[in-house]
Design a protein around this motif. Structure first.
Motif, short mmCIF file in Angstrom:
data_model
loop_
_atom_site.label_atom_id
_atom_site.label_comp_id
_atom_site.label_asym_id
_atom_site.label_seq_id
_atom_site.Cartn_x
_atom_site.Cartn_y
_atom_site.Cartn_z
N LEU A 122 20.07 -24.82 94.50
CA LEU A 122 20.81 -23.82 93.46
C LEU A 122 21.60 -23.12 94.92
O LEU A 122 21.39 -21.83 95.59
CB LEU A 122 19.41 -22.43 93.22
N MET A 124 24.11 -19.18 94.63
CA MET A 124 24.53 -18.71 94.50
C MET A 124 25.73 -17.75 95.28
O MET A 124 26.58 -17.11 95.47
CB MET A 124 23.81 -17.35 93.67
N SER A 125 24.84 -17.38 96.52
CA SER A 125 25.32 -17.05 97.16
C SER A 125 26.71 -16.84 98.30
O SER A 125 26.80 -18.43 97.98
CB SER A 125 24.41 -16.58 98.83
N GLY A 130 25.91 -11.34 99.00
CA GLY A 130 25.28 -11.88 98.99
C GLY A 130 23.70 -10.74 98.14
O GLY A 130 24.43 -10.91 96.73
N SER A 131 23.50 -9.67 98.26
CA SER A 131 23.04 -8.88 97.32
C SER A 131 23.59 -8.28 96.64
O SER A 131 23.51 -8.59 95.09
CB SER A 131 22.98 -7.93 98.35
N PHE A 155 24.86 -19.94 102.76
CA PHE A 155 23.54 -20.63 102.87
C PHE A 155 22.73 -21.14 101.44
O PHE A 155 21.76 -20.56 101.63
CB PHE A 155 22.58 -19.01 102.73
N SER A 157 20.28 -23.72 100.28
CA SER A 157 18.66 -24.00 100.86
C SER A 157 19.02 -25.27 100.10
O SER A 157 19.18 -25.70 99.30
CB SER A 157 17.74 -23.35 100.30
N THR A 368 16.41 -9.51 99.53
CA THR A 368 16.42 -8.39 100.48
C THR A 368 15.55 -7.60 100.12
O THR A 368 15.11 -7.10 99.16
CB THR A 368 17.72 -7.63 101.28
N GLU A 370 15.70 -4.19 100.45
CA GLU A 370 16.12 -3.18 100.00
C GLU A 370 16.70 -3.59 98.57
O GLU A 370 16.10 -2.35 97.99
CB GLU A 370 17.35 -2.96 100.96
N HIS A 374 15.10 -1.34 95.61
CA HIS A 374 16.01 -1.00 94.30
C HIS A 374 15.34 -1.11 92.71
O HIS A 374 16.05 0.18 92.46
CB HIS A 374 17.54 -1.70 94.26
C1 LIG Z 1 17.96 -18.93 105.27
C2 LIG Z 1 18.95 -19.04 103.97
C3 LIG Z 1 18.65 -19.61 102.77
C4 LIG Z 1 19.44 -18.95 101.83
N1 LIG Z 1 19.26 -20.43 100.68
C5 LIG Z 1 19.83 -19.63 99.35
C6 LIG Z 1 20.21 -20.48 98.51
O1 LIG Z 1 19.48 -21.92 98.14
N2 LIG Z 1 21.30 -20.02 97.95
C7 LIG Z 1 21.33 -18.63 97.29
O2 LIG Z 1 22.22 -18.70 96.10
N3 LIG Z 1 21.23 -18.28 98.38
C8 LIG Z 1 20.07 -18.57 99.62
N4 LIG Z 1 20.54 -17.53 100.63
C9 LIG Z 1 20.73 -16.58 101.03
C10 LIG Z 1 20.07 -15.02 100.22
O3 LIG Z 1 19.71 -14.55 99.04
C11 LIG Z 1 21.34 -13.42 101.07
O4 LIG Z 1 21.11 -13.86 102.15
C12 LIG Z 1 20.78 -12.53 100.10
O5 LIG Z 1 20.59 -12.36 98.89
C13 LIG Z 1 21.40 -11.48 100.88
O6 LIG Z 1 22.60 -11.38 100.69
P1 LIG Z 1 23.25 -11.59 102.60
O7 LIG Z 1 22.84 -12.27 103.13
O8 LIG Z 1 25.02 -11.64 101.99
O9 LIG Z 1 22.88 -9.57 102.91
P2 LIG Z 1 24.51 -8.68 102.47
O10 LIG Z 1 24.17 -8.13 101.13
O11 LIG Z 1 25.35 -8.20 102.95
O12 LIG Z 1 23.08 -7.58 102.85
C14 LIG Z 1 23.35 -6.52 104.06
C15 LIG Z 1 22.34 -5.74 104.45
O13 LIG Z 1 23.14 -4.11 103.23
C16 LIG Z 1 21.25 -4.08 103.09
N5 LIG Z 1 22.84 -4.21 101.28
C17 LIG Z 1 22.56 -4.54 100.96
N6 LIG Z 1 23.21 -3.87 99.02
C18 LIG Z 1 22.45 -2.90 99.83
C19 LIG Z 1 21.96 -2.04 98.83
N7 LIG Z 1 22.57 -1.35 97.30
N8 LIG Z 1 21.33 -0.63 99.00
C20 LIG Z 1 20.64 -1.26 100.35
N9 LIG Z 1 20.87 -2.19 101.16
C21 LIG Z 1 21.94 -2.87 100.97
C22 LIG Z 1 20.42 -5.73 102.69
O14 LIG Z 1 19.40 -5.19 102.31
C23 LIG Z 1 20.80 -6.10 104.16
O15 LIG Z 1 20.25 -4.45 104.91
C24 LIG Z 1 19.72 -17.85 101.96
C25 LIG Z 1 19.72 -16.93 102.91
C26 LIG Z 1 19.05 -17.64 103.92
C27 LIG Z 1 18.77 -17.03 105.53
#
Ligand SMILES: Cc1cc2nc3c(=O)[nH]c(=O)nc-3n(C[C@H](O)[C@H](O)[C@H](O)COP(=O)(O)OP(=O)(O)OC[C@H]3O[C@@H](n4cnc5c(N)ncnc54)[C@H](O)[C@@H]3O)c2cc1C
Length: 386
Positions: A122, A124-125, A130-131, A155, A157, A368, A370, A374
């Motif tokens: 699946l 999305m990211s 990401g978030s 990312f 999986s 995350t 955080e 929220h």
């Molecule tokens: C090993 C691995 C496997 C994964 N597998 C999948 C998958 O199968 N499919 C998929 O779609 N995704 C997948 N992901 C993605 C995962 O869901 C994202 O890494 C996660 O949602 C965070 O996004 P980011 O890493 O871009 O961090 P960012 O969104 O860039 O966040 C960076 C930091 O900022 C903080 N932050 C961001 N926005 C806010 C806010 N509004 N308020 C407070 N703090 C905030 C975050 O909490 C974090 O500490 C995977 C990630 C990893 C590491």
């Protein structure tokens, strides 16, 4: 209120516990060492999972799945969480969102996922989203009766073992009172579709052997029959189905923490310093007390959130609380376990350092800590805000 497991629930717990101990634990050290799971081992685990009747236990019975409710499935995944993620992924649990398949999508995606002929991932990211999922840049443009997809995902999986990927993309924009908002649609994209590529992703310190991939779409043309759900309904689909992945992370964190306790408590009796078991020192025994208290709390929080889902009660906040608490508990439990093991805890001869490394990702993926906070605080504040 009744906290007792039914006979059927106990059977699920016992069967899956025995499966992970007998069929998965023996292979973990080798997967850690090599960072890969041989395909034949993956198939063997999937076949044995079918033999015990738990393959696709989460999927609706009418399509051949196990039809477990959320609570029973959460108990199943708690036991599975004890095991290496790289291996337990073969214990088939297709994405629940596939139940949204309609017409011939059921024959092509839903049914083969339930029988294990096809594996889904699946996506999305994205590198810049990401978030902030609505910030996604991967687009789908309508062209005749088709959709043309451009952009990338990262990312993702186990896309390395996937036959198709459930992909969320931006399919337009709408004006809202808070400004322009992207519309999201969801597509089922087969491996091998022209213009679609699955490449190796990054090396992660957590869950060695459980790989992530980068997906690229270069004018990837899809007939509209590849769309899951209605056009622009991707967000609603995600909200309806993807709560389950946060419960998965929470309950698997509880399972892993219990496995850590199964190792660390006997160690506190066996390991002697100053002529005594280290468990006799309050500095150590109080750690154990705090660890088990947090594990139990995370367990009940998670099970009660799953129970709310089955009852049709609002559960968004409760699932977020379970996810944030269970994953932070696991971080604390594994860190304390490592401290209790002393220097040996850091050595790869024991799985303690692995549990500690593996725990790190749980606070990041599927939203995350955080973002969970929220969700929790928004649900508290919103009803009181004008
Ligand atoms: C090993 C691995 C496997 C994964 N597998 C999948 C998958 O199968 N499919 C998929 O779609 N995704 C997948 N992901 C993605 C995962 O869901 C994202 O890494 C996660 O949602 C965070 O996004 P980011 O890493 O871009 O961090 P960012 O969104 O860039 O966040 C960076 C930091 O900022 C903080 N932050 C961001 N926005 C806010 C806010 N509004 N308020 C407070 N703090 C905030 C975050 O909490 C974090 O500490 C995977 C990630 C990893 C590491």
């Amino acid at each position: 209120m009744n906290f007792e497991l039914s006979d059927e629930q106990q059977l699920i717990v016992d069967t899956v516990r025995s499966f992970v101990e007998n069929e998965i634990y023996p292979h973990e050290a080798e997967v850690e060492r090599t960072g890969t799971v041989p395909p034949e081992l993956g198939r063997e685990i999937a076949d044995k999972c079918k033999e015990i009747g738990f393959f696709a236990a989460n999927m609706p019975e009418e399509f051949g799945g196990g039809g477990l409710n959320q609570l029973d499935f959460t108990l199943l995944e708690r036991e599975l969480g004890r095991a290496s993620m790289a291996l337990s992924v073969y214990f088939g649990r297709p994405s629940g969102i596939l139940a949204a398949c309609e017409g011939e999508q059921r024959e092509r995606y839903l049914l083969p996922s339930i029988t294990g002929e096809k594996v889904d991932a699946l996506a999305m990211s994205e590198p810049d989203a990401g978030s902030d999922i609505r910030g996604m840049k991967c687009t789908a443009r309508a062209d005749g009766g088709d959709w043309v997809i451009n952009g990338s995902k990262h990312f993702i999986s186990h896309a390395n073992i996937a036959d198709f990927v459930i992909v969320f993309v931006a399919s337009g924009e709408e004006e809202t009172s808070s400004g322009p908002k992207k519309k999201i649609s969801c597509f089922l994209v087969d491996r091998g579709t022209p213009g679609f590529e699955i490449r190796s992703g990054y090396e992660s310190v957590s869950h060695r052997g459980y790989h992530n991939s980068i997906l690229t779409f270069d004018n990837c043309r899809l007939p509209s029959s590849q769309m899951l759900g209605e056009p622009h309904s991707g967000f609603e689909l995600a909200n309806r189905w993807l709560y389950a992945t946060r419960l998965t992370v929470a309950t698997m964190s509880v399972g892993r923490a219990r496995r850590v306790m199964d190792m660390v408590v006997p160690y506190c009796v066996e390991r002697k310093q100053f002529g005594k078991s280290i468990g006799k020192f309050q500095g150590v025994s109080f750690k154990l007390a705090d660890m088990i208290t947090e594990i139990d709390a995370a367990d009940w929080l998670t099970l009660s959130a799953a129970w709310r889902v089955d009852k049709g009660l609002p559960s968004n906040r409760e699932i977020a609380s379970a996810k944030v608490f269970a994953t932070e508990m696991l971080a604390h439990t594994t860190d304390e376990a490592l401290q209790i093991y002393g220097g040996m805890g850091l050595m790869s001869d024991l799985p303690i350092e692995r549990f500690w490394r593996d725990a790190r990702v749980e606070r990041i993926w599927d939203g995350t800590s955080e973002i969970q906070r929220h969700i929790i605080s928004r649900e508290l504040l919103r009803p009181l805000e004008s």
